[in-house]
Enzyme design. Structure first.
Site, PDB file in Angstrom:
ATOM      1  CG  ASN A  67      -1.942  -1.091   1.199  1.00 15.99           C
ATOM      2  OD1 ASN A  67      -2.587  -1.318   0.183  1.00 15.99           O
ATOM      3  ND2 ASN A  67      -2.101  -1.783   2.318  1.00 15.99           N
ATOM      4  CB  CYS A  76      -5.330  -5.291  -4.259  1.00 24.51           C
ATOM      5  SG  CYS A  76      -6.071  -3.806  -4.988  1.00 24.51           S
ATOM      6  CG  ASN A 192      -9.823  -2.110   3.133  1.00 27.51           C
ATOM      7  OD1 ASN A 192      -9.046  -1.250   2.760  1.00 27.51           O
ATOM      8  ND2 ASN A 192      -9.480  -3.381   3.244  1.00 27.51           N
ATOM      9  CB  CYS A 219     -12.028  -0.836  -2.656  1.00 27.42           C
ATOM     10  SG  CYS A 219     -11.330  -2.209  -1.694  1.00 27.42           S
ATOM     11  N   GLY A 220     -11.849  -3.210  -5.247  1.00 25.93           N
ATOM     12  CA  GLY A 220     -12.428  -4.450  -5.756  1.00 25.93           C
ATOM     13  C   GLY A 220     -12.901  -5.377  -4.650  1.00 25.93           C
TER      14      GLY A 220
END
Length: 278
Positions: A67, A76, A192, A219-220
């Site tokens: 990150n 990710c 998250n 964000c996947g």
């Protein structure tokens, strides 16, 4: 030394990719510092993270992702699509099915190219609802639990996520509340934070990302998390469109296994002068 890099993006989630297929380029103990330096949008290349591509003993390829703050993420969703795009362009893989090793396990991908666009479908595994320590309750589901003024649900889709359904994503205080939830001690590794609004035809999501420590365009894994909780609560069926500021993703479920699919593209390539700090 001169180091080649490729900048890619998936739904506006952007990454610097370093190719280590033929061997290590950035020493492992320097990768975190490399990410902190070059993800900077004023003094570096700029990006939400750095992806390192290498060979794997468990799959054709291995992906590591660091990150913006130098922390290493387990996986990710948008990043792995960018990874696949680059691997296709370099002919490390061919269109069709392949496997990629990540810290979240070996993931199955299906890739295709049509009209110049690279499309990637990722098998995200089974979302886990039991990855949070709940005071006085041990370990178990964490669904619609009051936390910092919101009803929060937790799910792990490769990385830990908090999911909160709200009436409007235009609420100006959402991103002010996100860090309190992200750093709450109830999440051992942080989380998250995804704010989700239901709408006709799907879901709309805004995500505050751990490691970026701010809102990203998409964000996947967060999109999958939002869909997983919505499905768990009976809000959606087995397929939905998830809209983010950076674009749309299709999230579907087959026998409780989640799949995420969308496009990825190369933004630019370049070279930088890199000398590992001693």
């Amino acid at each position: 030394m001169s180091l080649k890099f490729t900048k890619l993006q998936g739904n506006g989630n952007d990454f610097i990719l370093i190719d280590e297929y033929e061997g290590t380029v950035v020493p492992d103990d320097k990768k975190a510092a490399f990410a902190r330096k070059y993800c900077h949008r004023r003094f570096g290349i700029g990006g939400d993270g750095v992806i390192f591509l290498s060979k794997s003993g468990r799959a054709p390829l291995r992906m590591r992702i660091f990150n913006e703050d130098g922390s290493e993420a387990e996986m990710c969703g948008n990043g792995i699509r960018c990874f696949a795009k680059y691997a296709l362009d370099q002919r490390y893989i061919v269109p069709g099915h392949t496997r990629v090793e990540t810290m979240a396990g070996v993931l199955e991908l299906a890739t295709s190219v049509s009209e110049g666009k690279t499309h990637v479908k990722v098998c995200m595994g089974k979302p886990l609802f039991d990855r949070v320590k709940i005071p006085a309750q041990g370990r178990g589901e964490f669904i619609n639990v009051p936390l910092h003024g919101y009803e929060v649900s937790a799910v792990n889709t490769g990385v830990p996520h908090a999911v909160i359904f709200v009436d409007s994503l235009e609420d100006p205080y959402l991103m002010d509340a996100a860090p309190q939830i992200r750093f709450d001690k109830i999440f051992p590794k942080g989380a998250n934070v995804n704010f989700v609004q239901r709408e006709a035809g799907g879901l709309r999501v805004r995500t505050y990302e751990r490691g970026v420590e701010g809102e990203t365009l998409s964000c996947g894994t967060g999109s999958v998390a939002a869909a997983a909780v919505a499905r768990h609560l009976g809000m959606i069926r087995d397929s939905t469109i998830v809209k983010t500021a950076g674009g749309e993703l299709l999230v579907s479920f087959e026998n409780d296994i989640a799949y995420m699919e969308g496009d990825a593209e190369t933004v630019f390539t370049g070279e930088l002068e890199f000398e590992p700090e001693r």
